[in-house]
Write a protein that holds these residues in place. Structure first.
Motif, PDB file in Angstrom:
ATOM      1  N   LEU A 434      15.940 -31.220 -55.338  1.00  0.00           N
ATOM      2  CA  LEU A 434      16.544 -32.567 -55.989  1.00  0.00           C
ATOM      3  C   LEU A 434      17.353 -32.288 -56.941  1.00  0.00           C
ATOM      4  O   LEU A 434      18.439 -32.958 -57.350  1.00  0.00           O
ATOM      5  CB  LEU A 434      15.365 -33.385 -56.608  1.00  0.00           C
ATOM      6  N   ASP A 435      17.156 -31.280 -57.921  1.00  0.00           N
ATOM      7  CA  ASP A 435      17.989 -30.597 -58.936  1.00  0.00           C
ATOM      8  C   ASP A 435      19.364 -30.436 -58.360  1.00  0.00           C
ATOM      9  O   ASP A 435      20.338 -30.803 -58.819  1.00  0.00           O
ATOM     10  CB  ASP A 435      17.413 -29.402 -59.644  1.00  0.00           C
ATOM     11  N   ILE A 436      19.459 -29.700 -57.296  1.00  0.00           N
ATOM     12  CA  ILE A 436      20.648 -29.184 -56.695  1.00  0.00           C
ATOM     13  C   ILE A 436      21.483 -30.407 -56.180  1.00  0.00           C
ATOM     14  O   ILE A 436      22.617 -30.524 -56.002  1.00  0.00           O
ATOM     15  CB  ILE A 436      20.586 -28.180 -55.932  1.00  0.00           C
ATOM     16  N   LEU A 437      20.884 -31.307 -55.725  1.00  0.00           N
ATOM     17  CA  LEU A 437      21.333 -32.557 -55.003  1.00  0.00           C
ATOM     18  C   LEU A 437      21.822 -33.405 -55.884  1.00  0.00           C
ATOM     19  O   LEU A 437      22.846 -34.093 -55.718  1.00  0.00           O
ATOM     20  CB  LEU A 437      20.077 -33.259 -54.175  1.00  0.00           C
ATOM     21  N   PHE A 438      21.100 -33.559 -57.101  1.00  0.00           N
ATOM     22  CA  PHE A 438      21.779 -34.397 -58.135  1.00  0.00           C
ATOM     23  C   PHE A 438      22.973 -33.708 -58.685  1.00  0.00           C
ATOM     24  O   PHE A 438      23.622 -34.486 -59.031  1.00  0.00           O
ATOM     25  CB  PHE A 438      20.726 -34.611 -59.258  1.00  0.00           C
ATOM     26  N   GLU A 439      23.109 -32.546 -58.612  1.00  0.00           N
ATOM     27  CA  GLU A 439      24.201 -31.655 -59.406  1.00  0.00           C
ATOM     28  C   GLU A 439      25.196 -31.959 -58.433  1.00  0.00           C
ATOM     29  O   GLU A 439      26.396 -32.023 -58.819  1.00  0.00           O
ATOM     30  CB  GLU A 439      23.959 -30.172 -59.458  1.00  0.00           C
ATOM     31  N   HIS A 440      25.074 -32.194 -57.099  1.00  0.00           N
ATOM     32  CA  HIS A 440      26.184 -32.187 -55.941  1.00  0.00           C
ATOM     33  C   HIS A 440      26.805 -33.629 -56.526  1.00  0.00           C
ATOM     34  O   HIS A 440      27.947 -33.983 -56.478  1.00  0.00           O
ATOM     35  CB  HIS A 440      25.482 -32.166 -54.805  1.00  0.00           C
ATOM     36  N   PHE A 441      25.717 -34.466 -56.364  1.00  0.00           N
ATOM     37  CA  PHE A 441      26.142 -36.155 -56.890  1.00  0.00           C
ATOM     38  C   PHE A 441      27.116 -36.226 -58.314  1.00  0.00           C
ATOM     39  O   PHE A 441      27.938 -36.985 -58.202  1.00  0.00           O
ATOM     40  CB  PHE A 441      25.156 -37.017 -56.931  1.00  0.00           C
ATOM     41  N   LYS A 442      26.831 -35.329 -59.310  1.00  0.00           N
ATOM     42  CA  LYS A 442      27.212 -35.310 -60.422  1.00  0.00           C
ATOM     43  C   LYS A 442      28.802 -34.883 -60.226  1.00  0.00           C
ATOM     44  O   LYS A 442      29.698 -35.530 -60.997  1.00  0.00           O
ATOM     45  CB  LYS A 442      26.352 -34.320 -61.299  1.00  0.00           C
ATOM     46  N   GLN A 443      28.978 -33.984 -59.466  1.00  0.00           N
ATOM     47  CA  GLN A 443      30.338 -33.143 -59.051  1.00  0.00           C
ATOM     48  C   GLN A 443      31.129 -34.255 -58.158  1.00  0.00           C
ATOM     49  O   GLN A 443      32.248 -34.397 -58.654  1.00  0.00           O
ATOM     50  CB  GLN A 443      30.236 -31.890 -58.475  1.00  0.00           C
ATOM     51  N   LYS A 444      30.501 -35.127 -57.560  1.00  0.00           N
ATOM     52  CA  LYS A 444      31.230 -36.077 -56.681  1.00  0.00           C
ATOM     53  C   LYS A 444      31.556 -37.129 -57.265  1.00  0.00           C
ATOM     54  O   LYS A 444      32.793 -37.837 -57.047  1.00  0.00           O
ATOM     55  CB  LYS A 444      30.391 -36.053 -55.432  1.00  0.00           C
ATOM     56  N   HIS A 445      30.599 -37.634 -58.201  1.00  0.00           N
ATOM     57  CA  HIS A 445      30.801 -39.169 -58.868  1.00  0.00           C
ATOM     58  C   HIS A 445      30.802 -38.942 -60.251  1.00  0.00           C
ATOM     59  O   HIS A 445      29.759 -38.614 -60.860  1.00  0.00           O
ATOM     60  CB  HIS A 445      29.580 -40.105 -58.289  1.00  0.00           C
ATOM     61  N   ASP A 446      31.843 -39.590 -60.999  1.00  0.00           N
ATOM     62  CA  ASP A 446      31.965 -39.346 -62.450  1.00  0.00           C
ATOM     63  C   ASP A 446      30.886 -39.966 -63.123  1.00  0.00           C
ATOM     64  O   ASP A 446      30.198 -39.546 -64.264  1.00  0.00           O
ATOM     65  CB  ASP A 446      33.373 -39.986 -62.737  1.00  0.00           C
ATOM     66  N   PHE A 447      30.574 -41.080 -62.549  1.00  0.00           N
ATOM     67  CA  PHE A 447      29.445 -41.896 -63.082  1.00  0.00           C
ATOM     68  C   PHE A 447      28.111 -41.418 -63.248  1.00  0.00           C
ATOM     69  O   PHE A 447      27.100 -41.869 -63.934  1.00  0.00           O
ATOM     70  CB  PHE A 447      29.359 -43.577 -62.529  1.00  0.00           C
ATOM     71  N   PHE A 448      27.792 -40.425 -62.440  1.00  0.00           N
ATOM     72  CA  PHE A 448      26.356 -40.088 -62.177  1.00  0.00           C
ATOM     73  C   PHE A 448      25.654 -39.121 -63.113  1.00  0.00           C
ATOM     74  O   PHE A 448      24.584 -39.137 -63.210  1.00  0.00           O
ATOM     75  CB  PHE A 448      26.322 -39.186 -60.643  1.00  0.00           C
ATOM     76  N   ALA A 449      26.712 -38.643 -63.990  1.00  0.00           N
ATOM     77  CA  ALA A 449      26.197 -37.815 -65.091  1.00  0.00           C
ATOM     78  C   ALA A 449      25.274 -38.840 -66.203  1.00  0.00           C
ATOM     79  O   ALA A 449      24.129 -38.527 -66.562  1.00  0.00           O
ATOM     80  CB  ALA A 449      27.161 -37.335 -65.900  1.00  0.00           C
ATOM     81  N   ARG A 450      25.860 -39.996 -66.406  1.00  0.00           N
ATOM     82  CA  ARG A 450      24.939 -41.103 -67.052  1.00  0.00           C
ATOM     83  C   ARG A 450      23.861 -41.565 -66.593  1.00  0.00           C
ATOM     84  O   ARG A 450      22.646 -41.472 -66.897  1.00  0.00           O
ATOM     85  CB  ARG A 450      26.154 -42.232 -67.270  1.00  0.00           C
ATOM     86  N   VAL A 451      23.773 -41.739 -65.060  1.00  0.00           N
ATOM     87  CA  VAL A 451      22.671 -42.021 -64.325  1.00  0.00           C
ATOM     88  C   VAL A 451      21.561 -41.064 -64.363  1.00  0.00           C
ATOM     89  O   VAL A 451      20.417 -41.333 -64.835  1.00  0.00           O
ATOM     90  CB  VAL A 451      22.796 -42.188 -62.832  1.00  0.00           C
ATOM     91  N   LEU A 452      22.100 -39.826 -64.429  1.00  0.00           N
ATOM     92  CA  LEU A 452      21.064 -38.651 -64.513  1.00  0.00           C
ATOM     93  C   LEU A 452      20.451 -38.763 -65.841  1.00  0.00           C
ATOM     94  O   LEU A 452      19.329 -38.140 -65.918  1.00  0.00           O
ATOM     95  CB  LEU A 452      21.847 -37.259 -64.245  1.00  0.00           C
ATOM     96  N   GLY A 453      21.226 -39.156 -66.674  1.00  0.00           N
ATOM     97  CA  GLY A 453      20.350 -39.089 -68.186  1.00  0.00           C
ATOM     98  C   GLY A 453      19.265 -40.035 -68.421  1.00  0.00           C
ATOM     99  O   GLY A 453      18.596 -39.739 -69.196  1.00  0.00           O
ATOM    100  N   TYR A 454      19.021 -40.980 -67.390  1.00  0.00           N
ATOM    101  CA  TYR A 454      18.110 -41.765 -67.519  1.00  0.00           C
ATOM    102  C   TYR A 454      16.882 -41.200 -66.627  1.00  0.00           C
ATOM    103  O   TYR A 454      15.812 -42.049 -66.449  1.00  0.00           O
ATOM    104  CB  TYR A 454      18.294 -43.188 -66.846  1.00  0.00           C
ATOM    105  N   PHE A 455      17.266 -40.319 -66.046  1.00  0.00           N
ATOM    106  CA  PHE A 455      16.039 -39.764 -65.273  1.00  0.00           C
ATOM    107  C   PHE A 455      15.046 -38.660 -65.962  1.00  0.00           C
ATOM    108  O   PHE A 455      15.425 -37.836 -66.714  1.00  0.00           O
ATOM    109  CB  PHE A 455      16.511 -38.966 -63.828  1.00  0.00           C
ATOM    110  N   TYR A 456      13.976 -38.743 -65.365  1.00  0.00           N
ATOM    111  CA  TYR A 456      12.940 -37.752 -66.061  1.00  0.00           C
ATOM    112  C   TYR A 456      11.969 -37.356 -64.708  1.00  0.00           C
ATOM    113  O   TYR A 456      11.224 -38.203 -64.106  1.00  0.00           O
ATOM    114  CB  TYR A 456      11.778 -38.454 -67.022  1.00  0.00           C
ATOM    115  N   ILE A 457      11.790 -35.896 -64.557  1.00  0.00           N
ATOM    116  CA  ILE A 457      11.133 -35.504 -63.378  1.00  0.00           C
ATOM    117  C   ILE A 457      10.046 -34.678 -63.829  1.00  0.00           C
ATOM    118  O   ILE A 457      10.282 -33.319 -64.262  1.00  0.00           O
ATOM    119  CB  ILE A 457      12.079 -34.749 -62.588  1.00  0.00           C
ATOM    120  N   PRO A 458       8.865 -35.030 -64.054  1.00  0.00           N
ATOM    121  CA  PRO A 458       7.909 -34.094 -64.434  1.00  0.00           C
ATOM    122  C   PRO A 458       7.415 -33.188 -63.359  1.00  0.00           C
ATOM    123  O   PRO A 458       7.504 -33.315 -62.299  1.00  0.00           O
ATOM    124  CB  PRO A 458       6.597 -35.321 -64.785  1.00  0.00           C
ATOM    125  N   GLU A 459       7.035 -32.100 -64.198  1.00  0.00           N
ATOM    126  CA  GLU A 459       6.390 -31.066 -63.265  1.00  0.00           C
ATOM    127  C   GLU A 459       5.098 -31.093 -62.906  1.00  0.00           C
ATOM    128  O   GLU A 459       4.042 -30.598 -63.416  1.00  0.00           O
ATOM    129  CB  GLU A 459       6.718 -29.722 -63.961  1.00  0.00           C
TER     130      GLU A 459
END
Length: 638
Positions: A434-459
């Motif tokens: 998921l981390d690598i998939l999110f990084e892919h979306f971040k590179q492809k979509h400018d807005f996704f960096a802000r979306v990513l800031g709202y996510f928390y993925i507990p271990e």
């Protein structure tokens, strides 16, 4: 009826264009952001409907509006008459201050300041060139005066009060004069003992000063007491309001309170507030026992009912003219939500929405309530948000709820966003994918960096069955409204987007998917996978040449598969063995698997799978965001 206000300069507002809906318009912002000023300018843009040459029923409807509402078609000069001195509404602008553009095919009108002869007040009027006459429109303005509680209002007989004031003033004058006279005698004796040189001229000057002070104090006392007396006059409105109107008001109020009321009359409180006098079917409930919130509600409903009555009368008497109208009347409410429970705010908005569309009533109100603002945004009604930056006022169009909450609380985002959208996964391998998939979306979509800031993925390590139960159990999942469940790809049968359960792309667990992908690409000599061990690639720098990958991964995997066959033929169970082996390979060769994830995501054959996951994630984000007031516009619709 106001479609657009173009303001050159009026008080804090400069060079700003406001566009309004013909239905509901909410004006929000902090204190001192000219919200009420906008209401004043809208009211100032019309004149009362004249009664002459109109049908008898329409005249009656106009009289009802004028009688049961304290402030109808008020002008700026009325609202500013309390100013102690002249305050220019536009210090840097001559001529046109603002222009009103109307619905109903009315021509636009410019407004300018007209100063009074005394130069202490001003009015806002058109220059009256040609067709500058103000359009007719009933405009009801509910100011903050309506919040004055009746329980603190003390009606008295006027004449005895004036007599009491005269007696009080006489007593006041007498006491002050005796006190000052005594002070003067003491001062004179003292001065005589210390110095016989004090002149009679100096004594006279001191006496004049003391007399002047007496007169000033007396004037202040008299003014304050007379002001108090004026607010102690409660008058009954003499106009005979028709029974059908009283029934309409009573029905509106019954819907809110579940109480049947009988309206006796309307009362005027010192010319600043009209209120209803009623009894009910409950002995302990009448107009004198209303709370501030209930009375505010009743006043708003009465104003709305008078405009409903007017619109229905127009529809009955002049149906063709009514059908051609965009707006039949205007309701302006300052601090709409004041002392109203959130449930009442929502109910009132329901009423506004219904009658503004059905009977063409244009409604404007100011508010600080997040409940009301959230409702306005969800209903896609017109919201105008104003913010003060120093001496400048800014109008922020198309604003989201989280930003408004931040501004109203004067907090920064890091303070406000305590909660995030929590993403639950099965294990570490899923989180790595998921981390690598999110990084892919971040590179492809400018807005996704802000979306990513709202996510928390507990271990956490949770089985797919446990996660599915959490997100589908009606009792438990209410506590996870701000969460998303992302299962491994082999759990597609458990995917329930309505419950915010989705799966990773591919139809296998991450470790199974990647090992099978690696073997398949090697066997078919897929050119896409050769990119992972190109010269200077991260994998090559870590020593993962093709021969190393084949020896350490491919051959070991084939050897393990042979062992499983032997075990199976010998009658031994292989349960859990494959998952255990694949996880070990994933963790032993994490750098290789990291490269494989990136390679799999960008493979042309997997494009549709990635896009489906992206869209599923978006749907779940929007659902979860609403639970924690995260602006859904962070993720654009397109």
């Amino acid at each position: 009826m106001v479609k657009v206000l173009e303001i050159e300069e009026f008080k804090l507002i400069k060079n700003t264009k406001f566009e309004f809906s013909q239905y509901i318009n909410a004006i929000a912002g902090g204190n001192g952001t000219a919200k009420s000023t906008l209401l004043h300018l809208i009211s100032n843009s019309y004149k009362k409907p004249v009664q002459r040459n109109k049908d008898k029923k329409i005249v009656e409807a106009i009289k009802i509006i004028n009688q049961v509402n304290a402030q109808v078609n008020v002008k700026v000069e009325t609202l500013t008459k309390g100013d102690k001195k002249y305050n220019s509404p536009a210090r840097n602008t001559n001529g046109t201050l603002f222009t009103s553009h109307y619905f109903n095919n009315q021509p636009s009108i410019d407004f300018r300041s007209h100063n009074s002869k005394k130069n202490s007040r001003f009015s806002i009027k058109p220059p009256y060139r040609g067709n500058d006459s103000l359009p007719e429109m009933p405009v009801i303005y509910l100011s903050l005066n309506r919040l004055y509680p009746f329980g603190e209002f003390d009606p008295v007989n006027v004449q005895p009060t004036i007599e009491n004031i005269d007696m009080a003033l006489d007593s006041f004058h007498s006491k002050i004069k005796n006190l000052l006279l005594s002070d003067s005698e003491v001062a004179a004796d003292s001065e005589a003992q210390s110095s016989e040189a004090q002149s009679s001229e100096a004594q006279s000057s001191e006496a004049q000063r003391l007399q002047s002070e007496i007169e000033k104090l007396s004037a202040i006392f008299e003014k304050e007491v007379m002001k108090l007396t004026k607010t102690q006059i409660l008058q009954k409105i003499n106009f005979n309001v028709p029974d059908h109107f009283l029934k309409e008001v009573a029905e509106l109020q019954r819907i809110f309170t579940n109480r049947d009321i009988t309206i006796n009359s309307y009362q005027n409180m010192a010319d600043f507030k009209n209120r209803v006098d009623f009894d009910s079917d409950l002995s302990s409930f009448d107009s004198n026992t209303l709370s501030a919130g209930e009375e505010n509600l009743y006043i708003i409903l009465t104003a709305l009912a008078s405009l409903i009555n007017y619109a229905e009368t127009l529809e009955e008497v002049i149906p063709e003219d009514f059908n051609n109208m965009d707006v039949s009347g205007i309701l302006l409410i300052d601090e709409f939500d004041a002392s109203l429970h959130p449930a009442f705010q929502i109910l009132l908005l329901n009423f506004f929405e219904k009658f503004s569309k059905k009977l063409k009533i244009q409604i404007f109100f100011t508010t600080h309530s997040l409940t009301t603002i959230e409702q306005i945004i969800e209903r896609k009604q017109n919201l105008l948000y104003l913010i003060k930056q120093g001496e400048d006022l800014q109008y922020i169009p198309d604003i989201d709820l989280m930003t408004i909450e931040k501004l109203l609380r004067e907090q920064v985002s890091s303070d406000l966003v305590k909660q995030k959208i929590i993403i639950y996964t099965e294990d570490n391998e899923a989180r790595a994918f998921l981390d690598i998939l999110f990084e892919h979306f971040k590179q492809k979509h400018d807005f996704f960096a802000r979306v990513l800031g709202y996510f928390y993925i507990p271990e956490l390590k949770l089985s797919s069955n446990s996660l599915e139960q959490i997100f589908t159990d009606e009792t438990i999942r209410s506590s996870f409204s701000n969460s998303i469940c992302i299962l491994d790809g082999d759990q597609t049968a458990s995917c329930k987007i309505s419950h915010r359960i989705i799966t990773l792309p591919g139809n296998e667990s991450p470790e199974d998917l990647l090992l099978n992908y690696l073997v398949k690409c090697f066997d078919n000599n897929d050119q896409h996978i050769t990119k992972i061990y190109e010269p200077n690639s991260k994998l090559m720098l870590e020593g993962y040449q093709r021969t190393v990958i084949e020896r350490e991964v491919i051959l070991k995997l084939k050897k393990f598969e042979d062992e499983l066959r032997v075990r199976k033929e010998s009658g031994h169970s292989n349960k859990g063995k494959i998952r255990e082996f694949n996880k070990k390979m994933f963790n032993d060769h994490y750098i290789l698997f990291e490269a494989l994830i990136n390679n799999w995501i960008t493979h042309p054959n997997n494009k549709n799978k990635i896009e489906k996951f992206f869209n599923d994630l978006k749907t779940c984000f929007i659902k979860a965001a609403k639970g924690v007031r995260i602006p859904t516009k962070v993720w654009p619709s397109k």
